[in-house]
Design a protein around this motif. Structure first.
Motif, PDB file in Angstrom:
ATOM      1  N   ILE A  28      -5.116 -11.016  -7.149  1.00  0.00           N
ATOM      2  CA  ILE A  28      -4.478 -12.176  -6.215  1.00  0.00           C
ATOM      3  C   ILE A  28      -3.139 -11.417  -5.813  1.00  0.00           C
ATOM      4  CG2 ILE A  28      -3.264 -14.443  -6.244  1.00  0.00           C
ATOM      5  CD1 ILE A  28      -5.011 -15.465  -8.605  1.00  0.00           C
ATOM      6  N   LEU A  29      -2.523 -10.730  -6.460  1.00  0.00           N
ATOM      7  CA  LEU A  29      -1.086 -10.256  -6.146  1.00  0.00           C
ATOM      8  C   LEU A  29      -1.662  -9.046  -4.922  1.00  0.00           C
ATOM      9  CD1 LEU A  29       1.113  -9.794  -9.122  1.00  0.00           C
ATOM     10  CD2 LEU A  29       1.042 -11.643  -7.468  1.00  0.00           C
ATOM     11  N   ARG A  30      -2.591  -8.187  -5.471  1.00  0.00           N
ATOM     12  CA  ARG A  30      -3.121  -7.247  -4.032  1.00  0.00           C
ATOM     13  C   ARG A  30      -3.579  -8.067  -2.810  1.00  0.00           C
ATOM     14  NH1 ARG A  30      -4.567  -1.890  -4.617  1.00  0.00           N
ATOM     15  NH2 ARG A  30      -6.001  -1.310  -3.209  1.00  0.00           N
ATOM     16  N   VAL A  57       0.933   0.719  -4.715  1.00  0.00           N
ATOM     17  CA  VAL A  57       0.910   1.609  -5.486  1.00  0.00           C
ATOM     18  C   VAL A  57       1.400   1.387  -6.863  1.00  0.00           C
ATOM     19  CG1 VAL A  57       1.865   4.153  -6.092  1.00  0.00           C
ATOM     20  CG2 VAL A  57       0.960   3.606  -3.727  1.00  0.00           C
ATOM     21  N   LEU A  58       2.758   0.416  -6.924  1.00  0.00           N
ATOM     22  CA  LEU A  58       3.335   0.140  -8.223  1.00  0.00           C
ATOM     23  C   LEU A  58       2.199  -0.866  -8.869  1.00  0.00           C
ATOM     24  CD1 LEU A  58       6.837  -0.435  -6.814  1.00  0.00           C
ATOM     25  CD2 LEU A  58       6.255   1.449  -8.263  1.00  0.00           C
ATOM     26  N   ILE A  85       6.985  -6.903 -10.314  1.00  0.00           N
ATOM     27  CA  ILE A  85       6.818  -5.906  -9.247  1.00  0.00           C
ATOM     28  C   ILE A  85       6.588  -6.869  -7.732  1.00  0.00           C
ATOM     29  CG2 ILE A  85       5.469  -4.117  -7.893  1.00  0.00           C
ATOM     30  CD1 ILE A  85       4.633  -3.377 -10.864  1.00  0.00           C
ATOM     31  N   PHE A  86       5.811  -7.715  -7.605  1.00  0.00           N
ATOM     32  CA  PHE A  86       5.426  -8.638  -6.542  1.00  0.00           C
ATOM     33  C   PHE A  86       6.942  -9.323  -6.302  1.00  0.00           C
ATOM     34  CE2 PHE A  86       4.298 -12.507  -4.630  1.00  0.00           C
ATOM     35  CZ  PHE A  86       3.543 -12.089  -3.639  1.00  0.00           C
ATOM     36  N   ALA A  87       7.365  -9.907  -7.525  1.00  0.00           N
ATOM     37  CA  ALA A  87       8.703 -10.594  -7.166  1.00  0.00           C
ATOM     38  C   ALA A  87       9.978  -9.993  -6.800  1.00  0.00           C
ATOM     39  CB  ALA A  87       9.160 -11.450  -8.605  1.00  0.00           C
ATOM     40  N   ALA A  88       9.996  -8.694  -6.774  1.00  0.00           N
ATOM     41  CA  ALA A  88      10.887  -7.694  -6.487  1.00  0.00           C
ATOM     42  C   ALA A  88      10.980  -7.320  -5.126  1.00  0.00           C
ATOM     43  CB  ALA A  88      11.171  -6.582  -7.464  1.00  0.00           C
TER      44      ALA A  88
END
Length: 280
Positions: A28-30, A57-58, A85-88
């Protein structure tokens, strides 16, 4: 070399699909990042396109670490890392949540303190459980190491933010609007006595008002706030880790955040290498 890269890539993909819940979050995030990257590309925001590529990548880093270091990240910890990672990067930087929501940066630094303490704790815990290494720390010292590791990561990150601001002209250390300041530089006698100015409603630079409604602090309070909430997150996990070791690993909550050594049947890189040897 190429063969090893292919083996690694295959093992990482197997690692990603090992746990359904974390894999679903990853997919989902990707997809969200890819969509954001396309939008930024059409808008000509190439710096944000780079941030999207960096995020992609992260998002694979947790699986890469598990494959190479042969450790198992609990599903809960892995999901939190992916969301962090997504939030930042996507929400914080591209969607400007750091500006829109004043508490966004504070929340992420608190979570960072907690996660860094979990990682520091796990490093010591893995050594404590390793029969080949003569290394044993008491629950109290294990918690202290976890706390110090987390705070060190927090300090290094603030060094990084300061460096980016000083040398590249960024504003990673977000400024704060103040309505009073105290400084010995304002002492007319030069006697090192602090002088306070209250009720600051406007500041002019080169004769022009900044229009901020107060004095502009250049990142000091933001840095100290970040370190303080990092401290809170580190303390919380260190206490949890202390009781986890004290009870000899029986704490259910702590187990959700503490990495452990991979079992032989979950070492995908080894499995792939052995399968290819058998085929030869």
């Amino acid at each position: 070399m190429i063969r090893k890269i292919k083996q690694m890539w295959k093992a990482v993909h197997m690692e990603l699909q090992e746990h359904k819940s974390s894999f679903l979050v990853y997919v989902i995030l990707r997809l969200a990042v890819l969509l954001m990257m396309v939008l930024q590309l059409f808008n000509g925001n190439y710096e944000n396109v780079f941030l999207c590529l960096l995020t992609l990548v992260l998002l694979m880093v947790p699986s890469f670490i598990q494959v190479n270091l042969k450790i198992e990240l609990p599903t809960t910890l892995e999901i939190i890392i992916l969301l962090f990672i997504f939030a930042a990067e996507i929400l914080g930087e591209i969607q400007a949540y750091y500006i829109r929501f004043p508490g966004w940066d504070t929340l992420l630094h608190t979570v960072n303190g907690f996660l860094a303490a979990a990682i520091g704790f796990s490093l010591v815990d893995l050594l404590n459980r390793n029969e080949k290494v003569k290394f044993q720390l008491s629950p109290a010292f294990t918690a202290i190491v976890a706390f110090c590791f987390s705070m060190t990561i927090g300090v290094i990150w603030e060094f990084f933010e300061c460096g980016m601001d000083l040398f590249l002209g960024f504003d990673m250390q977000k400024d704060t609007v103040l309505h009073s300041i105290t400084s010995v530089m304002l002492d007319p006698t030069k006697g090192n006595h602090p002088v306070t100015i209250d009720g600051i409603k406007d500041v002019a630079v080169n004769g022009e008002s900044l229009g901020l409604g107060g004095y502009l602090d250049i990142g000091l309070l933001d840095t100290m706030k970040d370190l303080f909430v990092n401290f809170i997150g580190a303390v919380v996990f260190s206490v949890i880790g202390f009781f986890y070791v004290k009870s000899r690993g029986k704490g259910k909550m702590a187990r959700r955040f503490i990495p452990r050594r991979k079992k032989r049947e979950a070492d995908f890189l080894r499995i792939i290498q052995e399968e290819e040897k058998e085929e030869e």
